[in-house]
Design an enzyme around this catalytic site. Sequence first.
Site, mmCIF file in Angstrom:
data_model
loop_
_atom_site.group_PDB
_atom_site.id
_atom_site.type_symbol
_atom_site.label_atom_id
_atom_site.label_comp_id
_atom_site.label_asym_id
_atom_site.label_seq_id
_atom_site.Cartn_x
_atom_site.Cartn_y
_atom_site.Cartn_z
ATOM 1 N N LYS A 1 35.391 32.933 48.074
ATOM 2 C CA LYS A 1 36.789 32.721 48.132
ATOM 3 C C LYS A 1 37.659 33.362 47.156
ATOM 4 C CE LYS A 1 35.533 27.753 48.780
ATOM 5 N NZ LYS A 1 35.322 26.358 48.091
ATOM 6 N N GLY A 2 36.884 34.031 46.173
ATOM 7 C CA GLY A 2 37.685 35.018 45.030
ATOM 8 C C GLY A 2 38.587 35.940 45.395
ATOM 9 N N ASP B 1 31.163 43.244 39.789
ATOM 10 C CA ASP B 1 30.050 42.823 38.104
ATOM 11 C C ASP B 1 28.977 43.470 38.405
ATOM 12 O OD1 ASP B 1 29.189 41.846 35.820
ATOM 13 O OD2 ASP B 1 29.951 39.868 36.546
#
Length: 177
Positions: free
Chosen positions: A42-43, A102
């Site tokens: 969803k990010g 990340d």
Amino acid sequence: MEEDIERVLVDEQVIHKRLDVMALEIRKDFPGEVLVVVVLMKGAFVFAADLLRRVPRMLEMECINVASYHGGTESSGVVSFLDHKLPDVKSRKVLVLDDILDTGRTLKAVVDRLYQEGASEVKTGVLLSKDKPHTDNIAADYVGFLIADEFVVGYGLDYQGRYRNLPYVGVLKAEAQ
């Protein structure tokens, strides 16, 4: 909610200016082609919506659910494909959009999977890339901002489902985690 933010890292105006530049880069790299855009949910939905409105061209947009944080503040190291069916990308050029690079595990897993599904080319775009080594030395083709290795929220990024609706990217206070 805003009291949980230690500091604003990237404000809304700066984000929008950078998206203008990223859109120009994408248009230059994919002239006149129908591009399949795969948005990692969803990010990335806020980032993808704002970026893609700046790319005035024919797009086919697909969304897939992939998770690696599983509610924590660090990647679990396990990438889960929550959707069992991926979009048809056979012999197609694909742009994958994610919120943050990340560890690199999620982006690498998605790119590898799209190539397994027959994509002819896969490029990647992220709003944020952490300034640290990434798994398998993966790097995004389009990067909004290079940031320090801090836990950030806002502009689609969350912590336990909260903070996605903040109009900026901010560092979450340790006591809020």
